[in-house]
Design a protein around this motif. Structure first.
Motif, PDB file in Angstrom:
ATOM      1  N   ARG A  56       2.489   7.672   5.058  1.00 19.84           N
ATOM      2  CA  ARG A  56       1.816   7.636   4.017  1.00 19.84           C
ATOM      3  C   ARG A  56       3.601   8.564   2.809  1.00 19.84           C
ATOM      4  N   ALA A  57       3.684   7.045   2.099  1.00 17.96           N
ATOM      5  CA  ALA A  57       4.363   7.218   0.874  1.00 17.96           C
ATOM      6  C   ALA A  57       4.602   9.330   0.986  1.00 17.96           C
ATOM      7  N   GLY A  58       5.350   9.377   0.465  1.00 19.45           N
ATOM      8  CA  GLY A  58       5.221  11.015   0.592  1.00 19.45           C
ATOM      9  C   GLY A  58       4.976  12.283   0.957  1.00 19.45           C
ATOM     10  N   ILE A  78      10.435   0.416  -4.167  1.00 20.23           N
ATOM     11  CA  ILE A  78      11.901   1.061  -2.877  1.00 20.23           C
ATOM     12  C   ILE A  78      11.283   2.441  -2.425  1.00 20.23           C
ATOM     13  N   ALA A  79      11.816   2.642  -1.222  1.00 20.32           N
ATOM     14  CA  ALA A  79      10.996   3.158  -0.319  1.00 20.32           C
ATOM     15  C   ALA A  79      12.154   4.474   0.862  1.00 20.32           C
ATOM     16  N   VAL A  80      12.478   5.516   0.726  1.00 22.80           N
ATOM     17  CA  VAL A  80      13.936   6.605   1.659  1.00 22.80           C
ATOM     18  C   VAL A  80      12.691   6.632   3.536  1.00 22.80           C
ATOM     19  N   HIS A  81      13.928   6.054   3.893  1.00 23.84           N
ATOM     20  CA  HIS A  81      13.598   5.887   5.579  1.00 23.84           C
ATOM     21  C   HIS A  81      13.824   7.178   6.185  1.00 23.84           C
ATOM     22  N   PRO A  82      12.556   8.223   6.358  1.00 23.45           N
ATOM     23  CA  PRO A  82      11.982   8.930   7.098  1.00 23.45           C
ATOM     24  C   PRO A  82      13.286   9.423   7.880  1.00 23.45           C
ATOM     25  N   THR A 108       0.876  -1.424   0.040  1.00 22.73           N
ATOM     26  CA  THR A 108      -0.115   0.035  -0.062  1.00 22.73           C
ATOM     27  C   THR A 108       1.264   0.960  -0.080  1.00 22.73           C
ATOM     28  N   ARG A 109       0.257   2.702  -0.277  1.00 23.89           N
ATOM     29  CA  ARG A 109       1.164   3.992   0.524  1.00 23.89           C
ATOM     30  C   ARG A 109       1.077   4.566   1.668  1.00 23.89           C
ATOM     31  N   GLU A 110       0.512   3.260   2.521  1.00 22.27           N
ATOM     32  CA  GLU A 110       0.509   3.977   3.929  1.00 22.27           C
ATOM     33  C   GLU A 110       0.538   2.960   4.168  1.00 22.27           C
ATOM     34  N   TRP A 111       1.499   2.243   5.765  1.00 31.04           N
ATOM     35  CA  TRP A 111       1.943   1.248   6.224  1.00 31.04           C
ATOM     36  C   TRP A 111       2.177   1.710   7.908  1.00 31.04           C
ATOM     37  N   PRO A 112       2.734   0.730   8.796  1.00 30.69           N
ATOM     38  CA  PRO A 112       3.007   1.349   9.848  1.00 30.69           C
ATOM     39  C   PRO A 112       4.088   1.890  10.084  1.00 30.69           C
ATOM     40  N   MET A 113       4.594   2.465  11.087  1.00 30.51           N
ATOM     41  CA  MET A 113       6.319   2.300  10.570  1.00 30.51           C
ATOM     42  C   MET A 113       7.145   1.162  11.912  1.00 30.51           C
TER      43      MET A 113
END
Length: 326
Positions: A321-323, A213-217, A113-118
């Motif tokens: 949430r992504a972005g 892929i994603a970048v950890h905030p 999804t484009r929202e996930w638990p950290m």
């Protein structure tokens, strides 16, 4: 080895790989350990990705919920889930309720999804007689080991997840969306960029394009963050896949994945990714009372087959949430 507030922290194994193990060095109540447990999470989780709290006085669901509550006030419910779970107590759930003989591949929770638990916590209420490990893997290392050409290909195209609910083949949409009202489902889908379709038999089909892929905030590190290898039809055992395709068209499979533009994902690329996960996986035997805390972006998790009764409960927190800032 580091000591603080009645607890010490050290690597699980001599190679220093995750998880780091936190154990008591003096007798205290559970509340008496919370400040030190939070300190270790803040100091070590961004680097390690996972902590295993072992030997603390955690003997019930209530204890587990109280312990998790010491880290966060933003526990989340299991919305838009992809696997069967049951709510045990408020925001505490069973782990995925698949039959004991089935293997659950390594994955990051809700990376489809484009929202996930950290954050995600696992509590061992009962360890199985045999097997039933929860293997984990560093998502940064997974990203680094996947060939650059595959990473770039997936990052450019992203991943589309296709789901068909119910019909005795997968989780009913009513349970996935926690409602009996189709209008609520439609509103959720519109809000979250999910394409939906009510089929002629009244069942639901959805499609959503999400990140590869994603970048950890917090750390700024790049991680492999998708479930293409898990959703794709090639993840099914050959006999199961053959039986399913004998009764439903490929577009009606309970779940599948393709590239974001709708083109098929090559099975051999997914096999390479699965091999990378296997090469970096770490596993340990559960002990009753264990709590494992993972940064859900930095560490993937899975499940191995088991024998005997097994109770592993799950809590999740800190939606991202992504972005958007997390």
């Amino acid at each position: 080895m580091t000591r603080n507030g009645g607890l010490m922290i050290e690597p699980l194994s001599s190679d220093g790989s995750l998880p780091l193990v936190v154990t008591p060095v003096e007798g205290r109540t559970l509340d008496g350990y919370l400040a030190a447990a939070r300190h270790y999470a803040e100091a070590f989780l961004p680097a390690s990705g996972g902590l295993l709290f072992r030997g603390l006085p955690i003997g019930s669901v209530a204890d587990f919920e109280s312990f998790v509550g010491g880290f966060t006030s933003s526990l989340v419910s299991y919305e838009f889930g992809s696997t069967p779970r049951s709510r045990v107590q408020r925001q505490v759930y069973t782990s995925t309720e698949y039959p004991p003989h089935q293997h659950i591949p390594l994955h990051n929770e809700q990376a489809y999804t484009r929202e996930w638990p950290m954050k995600i916590w696992f509590y061992c209420g009962q360890a199985p007689e045999e097997g039933g490990y929860t293997p984990i893997a560093d998502s940064r290392e997974v990203y680094r080991r996947i060939p650059a050409c595959i990473r770039e290909h997936f990052n450019r195209k992203q991943v589309m997840y296709m789901r068909n609910y119910g019909n005795g083949l997968d989780v009913p949409w009513q349970k996935v969306f926690n409602t009996e009202d189709p209008a609520v489902v439609e509103a959720f889908c519109r809000t979250n960029g999910i394409l939906y379709e009510w089929k002629a038999d009244g069942e639901l089909r959805t499609r959503q394009v999400a990140q590869a892929i994603a970048v950890h905030p917090l750390t700024g590190e790049t991680v492999w963050f998708n479930q293409a290898h898990l959703f794709h039809v090639s993840n099914l055992e050959p006999a199961v896949r053959e039986d399913l395709l004998a009764v439903v068209a490929e577009e009606d499979l309970p779940r599948n994945a393709c590239y974001g533009d709708g083109s098929p994902i090559e099975s051999d690329l997914l096999d390479e990714i699965r091999d990378v996960y296997r090469s970096v996986a770490v596993q340990f035997s559960w002990q009753e009372g264990d709590v494992m805390m993972l940064d859900n972006m930095l560490a993937a998790h899975g499940r191995t087959p088991f024998k005997g009764r097994r109770q592993i409960l799950v809590a999740m927190a800190e939606p991202c949430r992504a972005g958007h800032p997390c």
